[in-house]
Design an enzyme around this catalytic site. Sequence first.
Site, PDB file in Angstrom:
ATOM      1  N   LYS A 184       0.872  -1.182  -0.069  1.00 55.98           N
ATOM      2  CA  LYS A 184      -0.200  -0.139  -0.090  1.00 55.98           C
ATOM      3  C   LYS A 184       0.900   1.187   0.001  1.00 55.98           C
ATOM      4  O   LYS A 184       2.050   1.177   0.531  1.00 55.98           O
ATOM      5  CB  LYS A 184      -0.791  -0.073   1.082  1.00 55.98           C
ATOM      6  N   ASP A 213      -0.253   0.042  -4.520  1.00 61.82           N
ATOM      7  CA  ASP A 213      -1.458   0.083  -4.837  1.00 61.82           C
ATOM      8  C   ASP A 213      -1.935   1.501  -3.796  1.00 61.82           C
ATOM      9  O   ASP A 213      -1.673   1.366  -2.712  1.00 61.82           O
ATOM     10  CB  ASP A 213      -2.373  -0.952  -4.159  1.00 61.82           C
ATOM     11  N   GLU A 239      -1.426   0.561  -8.860  1.00 64.20           N
ATOM     12  CA  GLU A 239      -2.995   0.617  -8.881  1.00 64.20           C
ATOM     13  C   GLU A 239      -3.670   1.802  -8.271  1.00 64.20           C
ATOM     14  O   GLU A 239      -3.290   2.331  -7.189  1.00 64.20           O
ATOM     15  CB  GLU A 239      -3.072  -0.618  -7.921  1.00 64.20           C
ATOM     16  N   GLU A 265     -11.221  -2.103  -9.377  1.00 63.38           N
ATOM     17  CA  GLU A 265     -11.751  -2.826  -8.559  1.00 63.38           C
ATOM     18  C   GLU A 265     -13.185  -2.013  -8.053  1.00 63.38           C
ATOM     19  O   GLU A 265     -13.937  -2.569  -7.329  1.00 63.38           O
ATOM     20  CB  GLU A 265     -10.976  -2.931  -7.130  1.00 63.38           C
ATOM     21  N   ASP A 291     -13.708  -7.025  -9.603  1.00 64.86           N
ATOM     22  CA  ASP A 291     -14.028  -7.827  -8.394  1.00 64.86           C
ATOM     23  C   ASP A 291     -15.167  -8.724  -8.720  1.00 64.86           C
ATOM     24  O   ASP A 291     -16.231  -7.923  -9.003  1.00 64.86           O
ATOM     25  CB  ASP A 291     -14.097  -7.009  -7.045  1.00 64.86           C
ATOM     26  N   HIS A 318      -9.422  -8.607  -8.631  1.00 61.94           N
ATOM     27  CA  HIS A 318      -9.582  -7.989  -7.266  1.00 61.94           C
ATOM     28  C   HIS A 318      -9.987  -9.099  -6.349  1.00 61.94           C
ATOM     29  O   HIS A 318     -11.391  -9.431  -6.730  1.00 61.94           O
ATOM     30  CB  HIS A 318     -10.114  -6.701  -7.384  1.00 61.94           C
ATOM     31  N   GLU A 355      -5.039 -12.535  -7.037  1.00 53.75           N
ATOM     32  CA  GLU A 355      -4.728 -11.959  -5.854  1.00 53.75           C
ATOM     33  C   GLU A 355      -4.816 -12.810  -4.675  1.00 53.75           C
ATOM     34  O   GLU A 355      -5.923 -13.209  -4.819  1.00 53.75           O
ATOM     35  CB  GLU A 355      -5.533 -10.573  -5.783  1.00 53.75           C
TER      36      GLU A 355
HETATM   37 MG   LIG Z   1      -6.608  -2.215  -4.803  1.00 53.50          MG
END
Ligand SMILES: [Mg+2]
Length: 408
Positions: A184, A213, A239, A265, A291, A318, A355
């Site tokens: 992240k 991300d 991302e 996502e 997703d 995702h 993922e």
């Molecule tokens: Mg993400």
Amino acid sequence: MSNKEYYDRIDSIEVFILRAPLGKAKFWSSQSPFPERNSLLVKITSGDISGWGEAGQYGPPEPVAAAIEHVLAKRVIGKSIKPTVIHEELYSFSRDFGQRGTYIDAISGIDVALWDLLGKKLEVPVCTLLGGAFRTRVKVYATGCYYRHDHDDPATIDIENEVKACANEAKSFKGAGFGAVKIKVGLLSVENDLKRIAAVRDAIGPNMKLMVDANHAYSVPTAVHLAKEMEKYNVSWFEEPVVPEDIEGYRRVQAKTFIPISGGECSFMRYGFRDLFVGPNGPCVDIAQPDIAASGGLSEFMKIATLASTFGVTLIPHVWGSGVGLAAGLHAVATLPLTPYTCNPVYMENEPVIEFDRNPNALRDEILKGPKFTLGEDGAIAVPLDKPGLGVEVDEDAIKRFHVPLQK
Ligand SMILES: [Mg+2]
């Protein structure tokens, strides 16, 4: 020839809001703390067989549960088990007021449960129903390296400790056999997040893949600044650099860096992905990340996959939810061809991957009977194929432990 599916009718739909508090294991993305993991499971029964799906990703499950229970269920009960037909019927019904968000989450959960149910009725795996699997094991990447901070104010994060913890966590993924890790950014300043990225690259060495991300934390200039600075760390994708509504912003970031841009996502249905793909300079994302529990289920995933393939966009779903959502993702990715085809597929290049969220989540690890999803020495996890449908068996006693009923 059997036409069994036309005769088996849907008897009931149930929803289960599941909550697993994290306590001191609370963590943060750039957008919010995660004090708990939650999932909304959908159970659809026909005769003595039930199929399971998962609806929504990290939004509040209550409105989605209400949409299923109070609005959509009566449009499904009594019908034949035809996932794609029911999907189209439900979307046509909700189009005028629900093109994104709650209703698509709800349709997604119903759709996945119907594919599981149909597979169980016909005694074949979902990936077989979807057209057949290219692979029985799917390579993964690890999602982790959130901000581990159990207090309420992210401004009090100790930067030095945070950088060390992030690097150690990334190193642990390397030790566990992962070939790629996604971390992240966006909760701290660009300068401090760059310290985390540098420390992670140092900890994992030059060969392990690293993705970053932001969860749409940045303005375009800030995202471009970070992207330019990240180029020296060999980042495989950046991302959600900017908010998902700002497609032009995606293009402006993409034009300024050679790091591939990913997103999707927070996009819904094939129409949402069309908007990411069509433009004067081609797609605004190099990697699309629908997703399955939120963008329209497995029926829609197949349509999005076809669309992505025509635009040369890599599809990497995702996956954030429970073991049911992960099983659906594995069956879906099993059906994706190499993109583009080569006779010697390369991990994280043209070989489809999934993922594998490594953050604490009892709903991923404790609600299914049988073996847990585990990383093999080949860097892959097995598509559950020993049983029909999604190939997993939900432990209804475990469901009771995490279930919080929808308040009437
Ligand atoms: Mg993400």
